[in-house]
Design a protein around this motif. Structure first.
Motif, short mmCIF file in Angstrom:
data_model
loop_
_atom_site.label_atom_id
_atom_site.label_comp_id
_atom_site.label_asym_id
_atom_site.label_seq_id
_atom_site.Cartn_x
_atom_site.Cartn_y
_atom_site.Cartn_z
N PRO A 1 -4.58 -15.86 -8.80
CA PRO A 1 -4.64 -16.84 -7.71
C PRO A 1 -3.93 -16.40 -6.44
O PRO A 1 -4.42 -16.68 -5.33
CB PRO A 1 -3.99 -18.08 -8.33
CG PRO A 1 -4.32 -17.97 -9.78
CD PRO A 1 -4.22 -16.49 -10.09
N LEU A 2 -2.80 -15.72 -6.56
CA LEU A 2 -2.09 -15.35 -5.33
C LEU A 2 -2.91 -14.39 -4.48
O LEU A 2 -2.75 -14.33 -3.26
CB LEU A 2 -0.72 -14.75 -5.65
CG LEU A 2 -0.56 -13.29 -6.09
CD1 LEU A 2 -0.51 -12.36 -4.89
CD2 LEU A 2 0.70 -13.11 -6.91
N ILE B 1 -3.87 -9.98 0.46
CA ILE B 1 -3.92 -11.20 -0.34
C ILE B 1 -4.04 -12.41 0.58
O ILE B 1 -3.61 -12.38 1.73
CB ILE B 1 -2.67 -11.35 -1.25
CG1 ILE B 1 -1.40 -11.44 -0.42
CG2 ILE B 1 -2.61 -10.21 -2.24
CD1 ILE B 1 -0.16 -11.81 -1.22
N PHE B 2 -4.60 -13.50 0.02
CA PHE B 2 -4.90 -14.67 0.85
C PHE B 2 -4.63 -15.99 0.14
O PHE B 2 -5.07 -17.04 0.58
CB PHE B 2 -6.36 -14.59 1.33
CG PHE B 2 -6.65 -13.34 2.10
CD1 PHE B 2 -6.41 -13.27 3.46
CD2 PHE B 2 -7.11 -12.19 1.45
CE1 PHE B 2 -6.63 -12.09 4.16
CE2 PHE B 2 -7.33 -11.01 2.14
CZ PHE B 2 -7.09 -10.97 3.51
N GLY B 3 -3.91 -15.93 -0.99
CA GLY B 3 -3.59 -17.14 -1.72
C GLY B 3 -2.56 -18.00 -1.01
O GLY B 3 -1.88 -17.56 -0.07
N ALA C 1 -7.07 0.21 8.10
CA ALA C 1 -6.59 -0.98 8.80
C ALA C 1 -6.32 -2.05 7.75
O ALA C 1 -7.01 -2.12 6.73
CB ALA C 1 -7.63 -1.46 9.80
N ILE C 2 -5.32 -2.89 7.99
CA ILE C 2 -4.94 -3.91 7.02
C ILE C 2 -5.25 -5.30 7.57
O ILE C 2 -4.88 -5.63 8.70
CB ILE C 2 -3.44 -3.83 6.68
CG1 ILE C 2 -3.09 -2.45 6.12
CG2 ILE C 2 -3.04 -4.93 5.70
CD1 ILE C 2 -3.79 -2.09 4.84
N VAL C 3 -5.93 -6.09 6.75
CA VAL C 3 -6.14 -7.51 7.03
C VAL C 3 -5.57 -8.27 5.84
O VAL C 3 -6.01 -8.06 4.70
CB VAL C 3 -7.63 -7.86 7.23
CG1 VAL C 3 -7.79 -9.35 7.50
CG2 VAL C 3 -8.22 -7.05 8.37
N THR C 4 -4.60 -9.12 6.10
CA THR C 4 -3.96 -9.85 5.01
C THR C 4 -3.44 -11.18 5.53
O THR C 4 -3.64 -11.52 6.70
CB THR C 4 -2.84 -8.99 4.37
OG1 THR C 4 -2.41 -9.58 3.16
CG2 THR C 4 -1.66 -8.82 5.31
N SER C 5 -2.77 -11.95 4.68
CA SER C 5 -2.34 -13.30 5.08
C SER C 5 -1.06 -13.26 5.91
O SER C 5 -0.22 -12.37 5.75
CB SER C 5 -2.16 -14.18 3.84
OG SER C 5 -1.27 -13.59 2.93
#
Length: 365
Positions: A199-200, A268-270, A292-296
């Motif tokens: 989930p996280l 991660i996007f939890g 490139a990094i896309v995260t929360s």
């Protein structure tokens, strides 16, 4: 200083302990390994802790590994004397109890990357089981002289009196070696996600964002690696999206090259409490590999990467879809982000991240 890395860890599946050992060796420490891998995955261990009837399988295997470790420890002390410190590897909640008993005159260092109660709660457990696992966390921490944690948020969770040291997860050398030259920008943007679908990690959010970005006309491909708790739900949402490839498993030694072949690594996007307190290994590894990094947008991830990543609100699939669409249209921005992430990743090489631990160990000498 002589150190022993000790326990039932598996550095191929869980590279954290390997990174710490690499870093200490690079800083001149003599590190021996007494390692008898337990052979269970993180998901299997957590499932056993959530489902008590599975514990006998863990108990019997743990007993066999501990018997071998005790024999190894006796041989080490006989041949080389007592080590200055013993580093108990990741998922060492039980191993640290054995280390404390076997190495009474050594400093015991516990790599407490995972709080058992916190992890079980993140994966849906509640009530008595979580309380028991929190008690296990406290017992493990109390058995150590030094406790390694990966973020300041986790350090704040340590009981009063625990001697915590903040050591980011970082990335092993093979991730830096996997970097490739900047590709031509005349092809679709390529995304990669890899993980255990807990989930996280927000795999469902990722799937919703991929589907929405494609529906909005964004030009990209995606490789999704792994299986786990939320895999079926994620695949039900984005399984038929054009250009998305689902891969159940990639060997650990092949993963760096696979990730480095993509433009963007998704983090991660939890929205759980645990999701707000971690910086996942994939963020460090993806940036080391030149993605490139896309995260929360969480405090620890912002502290780790800042402007070197695209940060979107946790749990917000629409915002993630917009970020994917924007990057698919702006390849110069992708190149800027790749360069920024690569530069930021230099702070997370093995020898860099262990500097606080090395200093603490020198103080104990």
């Amino acid at each position: 200083m002589t150190l022993v890395a000790f326990g039932t860890y598996d550095s191929a599946k869980h590279p954290r302990i390997g990174i710490v050992v690499d870093g200490l060796r690079e800083r001149g420490a003599d590190v021996r390994e007494l390692n008898r891998p337990l052979g269970f995955s993180t998901a299997e261990r957590v499932r056993m802790l959530q489902q008590p009837w599975r514990l006998p399988a863990l108990g019997w295997r743990l007993l066999a590994r501990w018997t071998a470790l005790a024999r190894d420890a006796r041989a080490l002390r006989r041949d080389e004397g007592e080590p200055d410190a013993v580093l108990v590897g990741y998922l060492g909640h039980f191993d640290v109890l054995l280390a404390r008993r076997l190495f009474r005159r050594s400093a015991i260092v516990l790599d407490h990357l995972v709080f058992a109660g916190d992890t079980a709660e993140d994966r849906g457990a509640a009530g008595v089981r979580v309380r028991l696992l929190r008690a296990l966390d406290r017992r493990a921490i109390a058995s150590a002289d030094i406790v390694l944690v990966d973020t300041e948020e986790h350090e704040a969770m340590l009981p009063e009196g625990a001697r915590g040291v903040h050591v980011p997860v970082g990335a092993r050398a093979e991730w830096f070696a996997a970097r490739r030259p900047e590709p031509a920008d005349d092809r679709p943007l390529s995304l990669v996600f890899f993980g255990l679908f807990t989930p996280l990690q927000g795999a469902v959010v990722i799937a919703e964002a991929i589907a929405a970005a494609r529906a909005a006309g964004a030009d990209f491909t995606a490789t999704i690696v792994g299986t786990g708790q939320d895999h079926a739900a994620a695949r039900a949402i984005a399984g038929d999206v054009e250009g998305v490839r689902w891969v159940d498993w990639v060997a650990p030694d092949a993963l760096p090259a696979l990730v480095a072949a993509h433009d963007v690594c998704l983090g991660i996007f939890g929205e759980s409490g645990k999701a707000l307190r971690v910086v996942p290994n994939k963020v460090y590894e993806g940036s080391a590999a030149g993605c490139a990094i896309v995260t929360s947008d969480t405090p620890p991830q912002r502290a780790a990467l800042g402007d070197a990543a695209v940060l979107t609100p946790p749990g917000d699939a629409a915002a993630l879809a917009d970020a994917i669409a924007d990057l698919s249209r702006d390849r110069s921005r992708v190149a800027e982000l790749r360069a920024a992430a690569s530069a930021a990743s230099q702070r997370y090489r093995a020898a860099e991240i262990v500097a606080p631990l090395a200093a603490r160990l020198r103080d104990l000498a």
